[in-house]
Design a protein around this motif. Sequence first.
Motif, mmCIF file in Angstrom:
data_model
loop_
_atom_site.group_PDB
_atom_site.id
_atom_site.type_symbol
_atom_site.label_atom_id
_atom_site.label_comp_id
_atom_site.label_asym_id
_atom_site.label_seq_id
_atom_site.Cartn_x
_atom_site.Cartn_y
_atom_site.Cartn_z
ATOM 1 N N UNK A 272 -5.669 -8.635 -59.189
ATOM 2 C CA UNK A 272 -5.796 -10.019 -59.613
ATOM 3 C C UNK A 272 -5.888 -10.152 -61.118
ATOM 4 N N UNK A 273 -6.620 -9.243 -61.743
ATOM 5 C CA UNK A 273 -6.747 -9.267 -63.202
ATOM 6 C C UNK A 273 -5.396 -9.031 -63.863
ATOM 7 N N UNK A 274 -4.653 -8.030 -63.366
ATOM 8 C CA UNK A 274 -3.337 -7.731 -63.953
ATOM 9 C C UNK A 274 -2.379 -8.894 -63.715
ATOM 10 N N UNK A 275 -2.439 -9.500 -62.535
ATOM 11 C CA UNK A 275 -1.585 -10.658 -62.258
ATOM 12 C C UNK A 275 -1.869 -11.784 -63.244
ATOM 13 N N UNK A 276 -3.149 -12.012 -63.553
ATOM 14 C CA UNK A 276 -3.500 -13.058 -64.515
ATOM 15 C C UNK A 276 -2.963 -12.732 -65.900
ATOM 16 N N UNK A 277 -3.002 -11.446 -66.291
ATOM 17 C CA UNK A 277 -2.435 -11.056 -67.588
ATOM 18 C C UNK A 277 -0.936 -11.313 -67.620
ATOM 19 N N UNK A 278 -0.245 -10.937 -66.541
ATOM 20 C CA UNK A 278 1.204 -11.164 -66.466
ATOM 21 C C UNK A 278 1.526 -12.659 -66.557
ATOM 22 N N UNK A 279 0.742 -13.471 -65.852
ATOM 23 C CA UNK A 279 1.006 -14.914 -65.851
ATOM 24 C C UNK A 279 0.766 -15.542 -67.214
ATOM 25 N N UNK A 329 4.035 -1.083 -69.378
ATOM 26 C CA UNK A 329 3.102 -0.308 -70.198
ATOM 27 C C UNK A 329 1.889 -1.150 -70.587
ATOM 28 N N UNK A 330 2.131 -2.362 -71.055
ATOM 29 C CA UNK A 330 1.048 -3.237 -71.489
ATOM 30 C C UNK A 330 0.131 -3.634 -70.344
ATOM 31 N N UNK A 331 0.711 -3.940 -69.167
ATOM 32 C CA UNK A 331 -0.109 -4.345 -68.030
ATOM 33 C C UNK A 331 -0.946 -3.178 -67.508
ATOM 34 N N UNK A 332 -0.335 -2.003 -67.398
ATOM 35 C CA UNK A 332 -1.071 -0.840 -66.896
ATOM 36 C C UNK A 332 -2.210 -0.465 -67.841
ATOM 37 N N UNK A 339 -9.130 -4.782 -74.015
ATOM 38 C CA UNK A 339 -7.876 -4.891 -74.752
ATOM 39 C C UNK A 339 -7.408 -3.507 -75.172
ATOM 40 N N UNK A 340 -6.173 -3.165 -74.790
ATOM 41 C CA UNK A 340 -5.545 -1.908 -75.179
ATOM 42 C C UNK A 340 -4.375 -2.245 -76.101
ATOM 43 N N UNK A 341 -4.457 -1.808 -77.355
ATOM 44 C CA UNK A 341 -3.436 -2.134 -78.353
ATOM 45 C C UNK A 341 -2.475 -0.963 -78.503
ATOM 46 N N UNK A 342 -1.182 -1.227 -78.320
ATOM 47 C CA UNK A 342 -0.185 -0.174 -78.464
ATOM 48 C C UNK A 342 -0.101 0.316 -79.903
ATOM 49 N N UNK A 343 -0.094 1.650 -80.054
ATOM 50 C CA UNK A 343 0.008 2.221 -81.401
ATOM 51 C C UNK A 343 1.205 3.152 -81.548
ATOM 52 N N UNK A 344 1.868 3.502 -80.437
ATOM 53 C CA UNK A 344 3.015 4.411 -80.524
ATOM 54 C C UNK A 344 3.837 4.282 -79.251
ATOM 55 N N UNK A 345 5.161 4.366 -79.368
ATOM 56 C CA UNK A 345 6.037 4.302 -78.198
ATOM 57 C C UNK A 345 7.331 5.058 -78.473
ATOM 58 N N UNK A 346 7.831 5.737 -77.452
ATOM 59 C CA UNK A 346 9.107 6.453 -77.536
ATOM 60 C C UNK A 346 9.920 6.120 -76.285
ATOM 61 N N UNK A 347 11.219 5.914 -76.446
ATOM 62 C CA UNK A 347 12.061 5.565 -75.302
ATOM 63 C C UNK A 347 13.377 6.320 -75.386
ATOM 64 N N UNK A 390 13.395 6.358 -69.901
ATOM 65 C CA UNK A 390 12.018 6.844 -69.835
ATOM 66 C C UNK A 390 11.291 6.378 -71.083
ATOM 67 N N UNK A 391 10.054 5.981 -70.906
ATOM 68 C CA UNK A 391 9.267 5.377 -71.973
ATOM 69 C C UNK A 391 7.889 6.027 -71.963
ATOM 70 N N UNK A 392 7.412 6.422 -73.118
ATOM 71 C CA UNK A 392 6.052 6.950 -73.252
ATOM 72 C C UNK A 392 5.326 6.157 -74.328
ATOM 73 N N UNK A 393 4.124 5.690 -74.033
ATOM 74 C CA UNK A 393 3.379 4.878 -74.989
ATOM 75 C C UNK A 393 1.926 5.287 -75.074
ATOM 76 N N UNK A 394 1.341 5.095 -76.244
ATOM 77 C CA UNK A 394 -0.065 5.386 -76.489
ATOM 78 C C UNK A 394 -0.763 4.116 -76.931
ATOM 79 N N UNK A 395 -1.974 3.911 -76.428
ATOM 80 C CA UNK A 395 -2.745 2.727 -76.799
ATOM 81 C C UNK A 395 -4.093 3.137 -77.378
ATOM 82 N N UNK A 396 -4.611 2.268 -78.230
ATOM 83 C CA UNK A 396 -5.984 2.372 -78.723
ATOM 84 C C UNK A 396 -6.825 1.422 -77.879
ATOM 85 N N UNK A 397 -7.875 1.928 -77.231
ATOM 86 C CA UNK A 397 -8.715 1.136 -76.329
ATOM 87 C C UNK A 397 -9.877 0.531 -77.107
#
Length: 402
Positions: A272-279, A329-332, A339-347, A390-397
């Motif tokens: 439910x929380x993730x659904x609210x973020x998506x919405x 990536x952002x929802x997961x 809040x998890x802020x993306x700091x790096x991504x490779x695709x 394929x996508x790999x991402x790192x977040x700062x929590x």
Amino acid sequence: MHARRNLRAAAPRARVRARPGDRVSVDRLALARTLSRIERGDAVAFDTQSLGRAHVVGITGAPGAGKSTLVNLLLGEWLSRGRKTGVLAVDPSSPITGGAVLGDRVRMGEHGAHGDVFIRSVASRGHLGGLAQGTRTMVDALDAAGFDVVLVETVGAGQSEVEIVEVADTRIVACPPGLGDDVQSIKAGILEIADILVVTKSDLPSADRTMRDLRDMLHLRAAAPEGAWKVPVLGTSTQDKLGVPELADRIAAHAQAAGRGRRLTAVDPVAGHVHALWARDPFAQSLGVRLRGAGSGTATVALTLQPSHINFNGTCHGGVTFSLADTAFGLASNSHGVIAAGIDAHITYQNPATTGDTLVARAVEVSRSKKLAVYRVDVTRESDGAALCSFTGTVYRTERPN
């Protein structure tokens, strides 16, 4: 995202697009027959992937509060804004036939014949809680048919008839002027479920005092967390449609703040929380990204490619594929409630896709520490399972709740 309901076959025949505001052609006869089957108690179900698009608005209040008139005013306002609206009006049951009394349909007749409005009266048939037995499934039917808004009007509700809280994304409680000391006697019931309080017939002299009483009642509540929705008290009247545009604005604002699909995600708090973020992600909504599933540290989203997603070479634009993967990536990464802020991504890209292909992006948590977390996202084509990227991402929590 939430428990499946064994759903497949009974959805109304409709061309459903994923983005709110799109025009949708509904087979009204098929929809009416489906609602009749639900009301009879037949087993009618829908694929959950077709649900969660509509914003479900519930209007409740005491008998004579002016709920049906308020619905009629909102229908006119939403029509002027291009919103396609389905209405379920729960009526008292006739003591002779057992069917709906149809009083609500009389007050909404002004807009009932409009092509972007579908109104259905439903008999309560003794069901407690303000709704009818099959209301939730009927809401699913209108949602699957592609309506932007599904409005549910309860039968005249008393202090404990609050079933609408489990169905509606935005709950409106209509209060007639002159409540006076009655506010104290009913505040523990339907008033406390309100996301928006509306004083109807606000052109009457006693309306101002009722609005003050309701605001005073709200001040007695426990302080809401910072950033939480603050319940407004508004006044509306049929005279020059007073207050109706502001009410429609507040309903839209609440949808933006709280999201849609409450009834679908109540069984799983994380989903439910993730659904609210998506919405609450207007960019993902504008692309047509759909949320298919979510859990702690995971999310699955999908996108069916349209001509607007295609580049000059006739294949899916790389930015679209990246955006799909980045949404998963952002929802997961934000599923843990902070809040998890993306700091790096490779695709890396492996195969092309084109118009009509459905792309599915699945994000999983690879590792998580107190401050950092790493996620992998695989994007595949649904029809044949081909790997697209394929996508790999790192977040700062952070420690801030989302």
